[in-house]
Design an enzyme around this catalytic site. Structure first.
Site, PDB file in Angstrom:
ATOM      1  N   SER A  78       0.803  -1.225   0.000  1.00  0.00           N
ATOM      2  CA  SER A  78       0.000   0.000   0.000  1.00  0.00           C
ATOM      3  C   SER A  78       0.838   1.279   0.000  1.00  0.00           C
ATOM      4  O   SER A  78       2.030   1.272   0.312  1.00  0.00           O
ATOM      5  CB  SER A  78      -0.977   0.060   1.178  1.00  0.00           C
ATOM      6  N   ASP A 112      -4.149   2.000  -2.144  1.00  0.00           N
ATOM      7  CA  ASP A 112      -3.584   3.266  -2.613  1.00  0.00           C
ATOM      8  C   ASP A 112      -4.629   4.362  -2.395  1.00  0.00           C
ATOM      9  O   ASP A 112      -5.561   4.519  -3.192  1.00  0.00           O
ATOM     10  CB  ASP A 112      -3.207   3.156  -4.086  1.00  0.00           C
ATOM     11  N   SER A 120      -2.367  -3.773  -2.949  1.00  0.00           N
ATOM     12  CA  SER A 120      -1.857  -2.494  -2.442  1.00  0.00           C
ATOM     13  C   SER A 120      -3.012  -1.514  -2.278  1.00  0.00           C
ATOM     14  O   SER A 120      -3.706  -1.191  -3.242  1.00  0.00           O
ATOM     15  CB  SER A 120      -0.821  -1.921  -3.428  1.00  0.00           C
TER      16      SER A 120
END
Length: 354
Positions: free
Chosen positions: A233, A273, A271
């Site tokens: 992330s 984001d 991830s």
């Protein structure tokens, strides 16, 4: 070392500290925890300093990929306002830090604490280096990070919430940069802060050069069975003193992925984001509406047709902030002997020179 100390072609004009703190009033503080199996911490970003907590800033949020957490964003979407410090930590410490921010506000600003509080707490995963399930982050650490917040130069790499984070298979963490923007007769600042914990080694691109393809060796994190390549992330906070509407702040947040993409990432499913942008202009506006006073509020803002230079500043500052997180980080050995190597700056310099 920062990216501008290397032969990296970076565009744009940074502020004096080349940091989010170049935006007047913005402060950054850290608590770094490295005892025993802990490789973690808390980062606090204060839009108007400690005394300005509770004074709303126009704000907007944007999520490129939702495999992560940033609390309080539904109220920002509803009201267009940010009133509390922004804190960043590890994935399993979000609740602890949330409680800690409330404790600090209740003690430091009792009148504000008498109302409801919806702190903004964001996270990235540091479980490769950090004993993420251990009770290392405590509520008081959130208050300590807020109390330590200051303007001026900002430490980068293995500090605060970025202590245990990795980026492109190298040690990553905290990074920041800024750009100055001319508008009419005024000069404004756009600053970015990243908690960089994303990207596959093979993707890493610096100033347009795909250096990751030449740096595939010594990648212990990608070889580890529990660490998914490209996962982890990235949280980005963008600040400006330019007068903007909440929708324009959201437009800044939507430009963050373009800055990240310049460093090579294509965005991993694993991830989270998530990005937040705020403006410190128009102080006194965007209040709760309960206070006695005028029946109307007025917002001064940059015309939408003049926003392009601010978008450019976001992209450039985010790209450089990621590079500063990488160049500022040091090799780290964490829990169970897990190692995250630092970006080899000598090899990077040689590749860029070639």
């Amino acid at each position: 070392m920062r990216a501008r100390e290397l032969p990296i072609a970076l565009r744009g004009r940074p502020g004096p500290a080349n940091a989010i703190t170049d935006v007047p009033g913005v402060q950054v503080g850290y608590v770094t925890l490295t005892e025993g199996a802990a490789r973690t911490g808390v980062t606090a970003i204060l839009p108007r300093g400690r005394d300005g907590v509770g004074l709303p800033c126009a704000a907007g949020v944007y999520s490129l990929n939702g495999n992560g957490e940033m609390t309080g964003v539904t109220w920002i979407e509803e009201s267009g306002a940010l009133t509390l410090p922004v804190t960043i930590t590890n994935t399993h410490a979000v609740g602890t830090v949330h409680r800690g921010v409330i404790d600090w506000v209740v003690a430091a600003h009792p009148a504000l604490g008498a109302e409801w509080l919806l702190p903004v707490v964001a996270e990235t995963w540091d479980g490769y280096l950090n004993d993420i399930n251990g009770p290392h982050v405590r509520p008081e650490h959130a208050g300590q990070a807020i109390e330590s917040a200051a303007g001026g130069p900002v430490a980068e790499g293995n500090v605060g919430g970025g202590t245990g984070m990795n980026c492109y298979g190298f040690k990553g963490g905290s990074g920041t940069a800024s750009r100055q923007v001319e508008h009419a007769v005024d000069t404004y600042t756009v600053g970015a802060f990243v908690q960089a914990n994303f990207g596959r080694r093979s993707e890493l691109t610096v100033a347009g050069v795909p250096v990751g393809q030449e740096l595939l060796d010594d990648n212990p994190m990608e070889e580890h069975a529990r660490a998914r390549a490209g996962a982890g992330s990235v949280i980005v906070v963008v600040a400006t003193d330019a007068p903007l509407l909440p929708g324009q702040c959201k437009a800044l947040a939507r430009r963050v992925p373009m800055g990240l993409a310049r460093t090579g990432t294509t965005g991993s499913h694993f991830s989270g984001d998530i990005f937040l942008a705020f403006s410190t202009a128009n102080e006194g506006a965007l209040g709760s509406g309960f206070a006695a006073g005028d029946d109307y509020e007025t917002l001064r803002f940059v015309p939408w047709g003049r926003m392009d230079p601010f978008y450019t500043a976001v992209v450039e500052a985010v790209e450089e902030a990621v590079l500063n997180a990488l160049t500022g980080a040091e090799e780290s050995i964490g829990r169970d002997g897990h190692r995250s190597p630092a970006l080899p700056l000598d090899r990077l310099t040689e590749l860029l020179s070639r």
